[in-house]
Design a protein around this motif. Structure first.
Motif, mmCIF file in Angstrom:
data_model
loop_
_atom_site.group_PDB
_atom_site.id
_atom_site.type_symbol
_atom_site.label_atom_id
_atom_site.label_comp_id
_atom_site.label_asym_id
_atom_site.label_seq_id
_atom_site.Cartn_x
_atom_site.Cartn_y
_atom_site.Cartn_z
ATOM 1 N N THR A 172 0.829 -1.203 0.000
ATOM 2 C CA THR A 172 0.000 0.000 0.000
ATOM 3 C C THR A 172 0.862 1.252 0.000
ATOM 4 O O THR A 172 0.572 2.231 -0.703
ATOM 5 C CB THR A 172 -0.925 0.010 1.227
ATOM 6 O OG1 THR A 172 -1.763 -1.143 1.188
ATOM 7 C CG2 THR A 172 -1.782 1.264 1.257
ATOM 8 N N ALA A 173 1.923 1.241 0.793
ATOM 9 C CA ALA A 173 2.777 2.422 0.916
ATOM 10 C C ALA A 173 3.495 2.759 -0.380
ATOM 11 O O ALA A 173 3.643 3.931 -0.738
ATOM 12 C CB ALA A 173 3.805 2.209 2.029
ATOM 13 N N LEU A 174 3.930 1.733 -1.106
ATOM 14 C CA LEU A 174 4.759 1.959 -2.283
ATOM 15 C C LEU A 174 3.977 1.947 -3.584
ATOM 16 O O LEU A 174 4.370 2.587 -4.554
ATOM 17 C CB LEU A 174 5.860 0.897 -2.349
ATOM 18 C CG LEU A 174 6.813 0.863 -1.156
ATOM 19 C CD1 LEU A 174 7.731 -0.350 -1.252
ATOM 20 C CD2 LEU A 174 7.627 2.140 -1.077
ATOM 21 N N GLY A 175 2.884 1.196 -3.629
ATOM 22 C CA GLY A 175 2.156 1.077 -4.883
ATOM 23 C C GLY A 175 3.003 0.363 -5.920
ATOM 24 O O GLY A 175 3.786 -0.538 -5.599
ATOM 25 N N ASP A 176 2.868 0.781 -7.148
ATOM 26 C CA ASP A 176 3.636 0.208 -8.250
ATOM 27 C C ASP A 176 4.515 1.289 -8.861
ATOM 28 O O ASP A 176 4.121 1.946 -9.839
ATOM 29 C CB ASP A 176 2.708 -0.372 -9.317
ATOM 30 C CG ASP A 176 1.889 -1.528 -8.774
ATOM 31 O OD1 ASP A 176 2.484 -2.424 -8.159
ATOM 32 O OD2 ASP A 176 0.655 -1.526 -8.972
ATOM 33 N N PRO A 177 5.688 1.537 -8.287
ATOM 34 C CA PRO A 177 6.554 2.599 -8.808
ATOM 35 C C PRO A 177 6.864 2.399 -10.285
ATOM 36 O O PRO A 177 7.094 1.287 -10.740
ATOM 37 C CB PRO A 177 7.812 2.470 -7.955
ATOM 38 C CG PRO A 177 7.324 1.870 -6.682
ATOM 39 C CD PRO A 177 6.253 0.907 -7.104
ATOM 40 N N CYS A 178 6.859 3.484 -11.004
ATOM 41 C CA CYS A 178 7.176 3.463 -12.427
ATOM 42 C C CYS A 178 8.199 4.551 -12.719
ATOM 43 O O CYS A 178 8.751 5.157 -11.797
ATOM 44 C CB CYS A 178 5.912 3.629 -13.262
ATOM 45 S SG CYS A 178 4.926 5.066 -12.822
ATOM 46 N N GLN A 179 8.431 4.828 -13.984
ATOM 47 C CA GLN A 179 9.520 5.717 -14.373
ATOM 48 C C GLN A 179 9.386 7.118 -13.794
ATOM 49 O O GLN A 179 10.382 7.778 -13.517
ATOM 50 C CB GLN A 179 9.612 5.801 -15.905
ATOM 51 C CG GLN A 179 10.953 6.294 -16.399
ATOM 52 C CD GLN A 179 12.097 5.319 -16.081
ATOM 53 O OE1 GLN A 179 12.016 4.153 -16.407
ATOM 54 N NE2 GLN A 179 13.145 5.809 -15.457
ATOM 55 N N ASP A 180 8.165 7.617 -13.588
ATOM 56 C CA ASP A 180 7.989 8.981 -13.090
ATOM 57 C C ASP A 180 7.753 9.019 -11.587
ATOM 58 O O ASP A 180 7.284 10.013 -11.047
ATOM 59 C CB ASP A 180 6.830 9.674 -13.812
ATOM 60 C CG ASP A 180 5.482 9.039 -13.493
ATOM 61 O OD1 ASP A 180 5.468 7.897 -12.981
ATOM 62 O OD2 ASP A 180 4.447 9.686 -13.751
ATOM 63 N N THR A 181 8.096 7.928 -10.873
ATOM 64 C CA THR A 181 7.914 7.855 -9.432
ATOM 65 C C THR A 181 9.249 7.581 -8.753
ATOM 66 O O THR A 181 10.026 6.753 -9.222
ATOM 67 C CB THR A 181 6.929 6.735 -9.044
ATOM 68 O OG1 THR A 181 5.682 6.958 -9.678
ATOM 69 C CG2 THR A 181 6.723 6.693 -7.538
ATOM 70 N N ALA A 182 9.515 8.281 -7.648
ATOM 71 C CA ALA A 182 10.699 8.009 -6.839
ATOM 72 C C ALA A 182 10.262 7.639 -5.437
ATOM 73 O O ALA A 182 9.259 8.153 -4.927
ATOM 74 C CB ALA A 182 11.616 9.229 -6.799
ATOM 75 N N VAL A 183 11.003 6.737 -4.813
ATOM 76 C CA VAL A 183 10.766 6.359 -3.429
ATOM 77 C C VAL A 183 11.965 6.805 -2.604
ATOM 78 O O VAL A 183 13.111 6.447 -2.917
ATOM 79 C CB VAL A 183 10.573 4.837 -3.282
ATOM 80 C CG1 VAL A 183 10.497 4.439 -1.811
ATOM 81 C CG2 VAL A 183 9.319 4.393 -4.017
ATOM 82 N N TYR A 184 11.701 7.595 -1.571
ATOM 83 C CA TYR A 184 12.731 8.027 -0.632
ATOM 84 C C TYR A 184 12.392 7.443 0.728
ATOM 85 O O TYR A 184 11.279 7.635 1.234
ATOM 86 C CB TYR A 184 12.786 9.557 -0.552
ATOM 87 C CG TYR A 184 13.453 10.194 -1.743
ATOM 88 C CD1 TYR A 184 14.793 10.590 -1.696
ATOM 89 C CD2 TYR A 184 12.758 10.385 -2.933
ATOM 90 C CE1 TYR A 184 15.412 11.156 -2.797
ATOM 91 C CE2 TYR A 184 13.371 10.957 -4.050
ATOM 92 C CZ TYR A 184 14.696 11.339 -3.968
ATOM 93 O OH TYR A 184 15.309 11.894 -5.051
ATOM 94 N N THR A 185 13.361 6.732 1.321
ATOM 95 C CA THR A 185 13.069 6.040 2.561
ATOM 96 C C THR A 185 14.275 6.043 3.489
ATOM 97 O O THR A 185 15.428 6.016 3.040
ATOM 98 C CB THR A 185 12.622 4.593 2.273
ATOM 99 O OG1 THR A 185 12.321 3.923 3.501
ATOM 100 C CG2 THR A 185 13.706 3.807 1.545
ATOM 101 N N CYS A 186 13.985 6.064 4.781
ATOM 102 C CA CYS A 186 15.023 6.000 5.799
ATOM 103 C C CYS A 186 14.416 5.351 7.032
ATOM 104 O O CYS A 186 13.251 5.604 7.364
ATOM 105 C CB CYS A 186 15.543 7.403 6.126
ATOM 106 S SG CYS A 186 16.913 7.412 7.324
ATOM 107 N N GLY A 187 15.195 4.515 7.702
ATOM 108 C CA GLY A 187 14.686 3.840 8.881
ATOM 109 C C GLY A 187 15.545 2.658 9.248
ATOM 110 O O GLY A 187 16.679 2.517 8.772
ATOM 111 N N PRO A 188 15.032 1.770 10.075
ATOM 112 C CA PRO A 188 15.803 0.595 10.505
ATOM 113 C C PRO A 188 16.093 -0.348 9.346
ATOM 114 O O PRO A 188 15.381 -0.360 8.333
ATOM 115 C CB PRO A 188 14.898 -0.058 11.552
ATOM 116 C CG PRO A 188 13.521 0.428 11.232
ATOM 117 C CD PRO A 188 13.694 1.816 10.697
ATOM 118 N N GLY A 189 17.132 -1.151 9.526
ATOM 119 C CA GLY A 189 17.587 -2.030 8.454
ATOM 120 C C GLY A 189 16.536 -2.984 7.945
ATOM 121 O O GLY A 189 16.458 -3.245 6.739
ATOM 122 N N SER A 190 15.706 -3.520 8.842
ATOM 123 C CA SER A 190 14.696 -4.489 8.412
ATOM 124 C C SER A 190 13.710 -3.864 7.438
ATOM 125 O O SER A 190 13.294 -4.503 6.461
ATOM 126 C CB SER A 190 13.953 -5.043 9.625
ATOM 127 O OG SER A 190 13.371 -3.994 10.390
#
Length: 309
Positions: free
Chosen positions: A169-187
């Motif tokens: 749900t959080a990420l959806g289906d990233p495609c060419q015009d989408t970026a995901v930026y994430t930071c947090g624990p290793g798991s």
């Protein structure tokens, strides 16, 4: 540089924020979202903390610090001993987590990993981007800066209320015009990285607090020669040693902090030779280019490597 602690404020259970300023009110070096500063704490060790204030504010830096009982002591020093009016040595800012998104952005934060994302979210809002944030934590009481994230685009996910984050749900289906930026624990980052294996190149951008398990290196652990060009020193790095230690033992001054290849403090320009990259800072494109090396963990694919140090 030495900065003055102007404010210490509780942001959540186990999390404080610090406001740092120049003691005589001078402007501080500029920065952009994703940048961090290096603080010299306690016994002289260096720790990195993401800047989570306003990049347009040249008079102060803000950081958020989680007290880590099982950490290396930096956060305990800040929580227990650093008070308003204290001076602390600061280096930077430096940025190995730059924010340069396309039109759609999905942010995922775990715990104190929210800190580098806050300035990114502000910029995404200012630029009119299509952005959403999923912010997870153990409980709402442990999640810092919630009062600054009051938006319909933000989904707060407290584990004691709703269980783990639903990454589909959080990420959806990233495609060419989408970026995901994430930071947090290793798991969390490991799970996101696993999903990113089939995404378009350059979609995923992450910053780690600690190094993941080592991957298979390009070259074996064999001795090689390092030439410190500016210092006029040549050393041999043993099979069980590091470039950083070999140079330090030879009296060559180096900057380092994490010794895990995650902070970027020891980044060094390569003049000649091919690095065997074992860090978690450089992108795949940067590693392929071979222009820089993190000397705390990376080695050489060639018998000899020349560094600008």
């Amino acid at each position: 540089m030495q900065l003055l602690v102007r404010q210490v404020r509780w942001e959540a259970a186990g999390v404080v924020s610090l406001i740092l300023v120049d003691p005589i009110g001078q402007d501080l070096p500029g920065w952009r979202p994703g940048a961090h500063i290096d603080l010299t704490v306690g016994d002289g060790s260096v720790r990195q903390y993401s800047l989570c204030g306003d990049p347009d504010d040249r008079k102060s830096y803000r950081i958020g610090v989680l007290r880590e009982a099982d950490g290396r002591g930096g956060s305990r020093f800040i929580h227990d001993r650093l008070r308003v009016g204290a001076l602390i040595d600061v280096a930077g800012p430096r940025n190995h987590f730059p924010f340069d998104p396309p039109s759609r952005v999905r942010f995922v934060a775990g715990g104190i990993g929210i800190t580098p994302l806050i300035p990114m979210i502000r910029e995404a809002e200012y630029r009119g981007l299509d952005w959403k944030l999923t912010y997870g934590g153990r409980s709402r009481a442990s999640m810092a800066f919630l009062d600054e994230l009051d938006s319909s685009r933000v989904r707060v996910h407290a584990a004691d209320e709703a269980g783990p984050i639903d990454l589909d749900t959080a990420l959806g289906d990233p495609c060419q015009d989408t970026a995901v930026y994430t930071c947090g624990p290793g798991s969390l980052l490991d799970a996101i990285q696993e999903r990113a294996s089939s995404w378009p190149q350059g979609t995923l951008h992450l910053e780690r607090f600690s190094a993941p398990p080592a991957t298979v290196p390009v070259a074996g652990d064999v001795p090689f020669e390092v030439v410190a060009k500016r210092s006029g020193v040549t050393v041999t790095v043993p099979a069980d040693g590091t470039i950083l230690k070999a140079l330090d033992d030879a009296g060559v001054s180096t900057l380092s902090s994490c010794s895990e290849g995650i902070c970027g403090a020891c980044e060094t320009l390569v003049v000649e030779g091919r690095p065997d990259h074992r860090d978690h800072v450089l992108t795949e494109e940067e590693k392929a280019g071979g222009e820089y090396i993190m000397i705390c963990v990376s080695r050489a694919c060639t018998p000899r490597i020349v560094l600008d140090i």
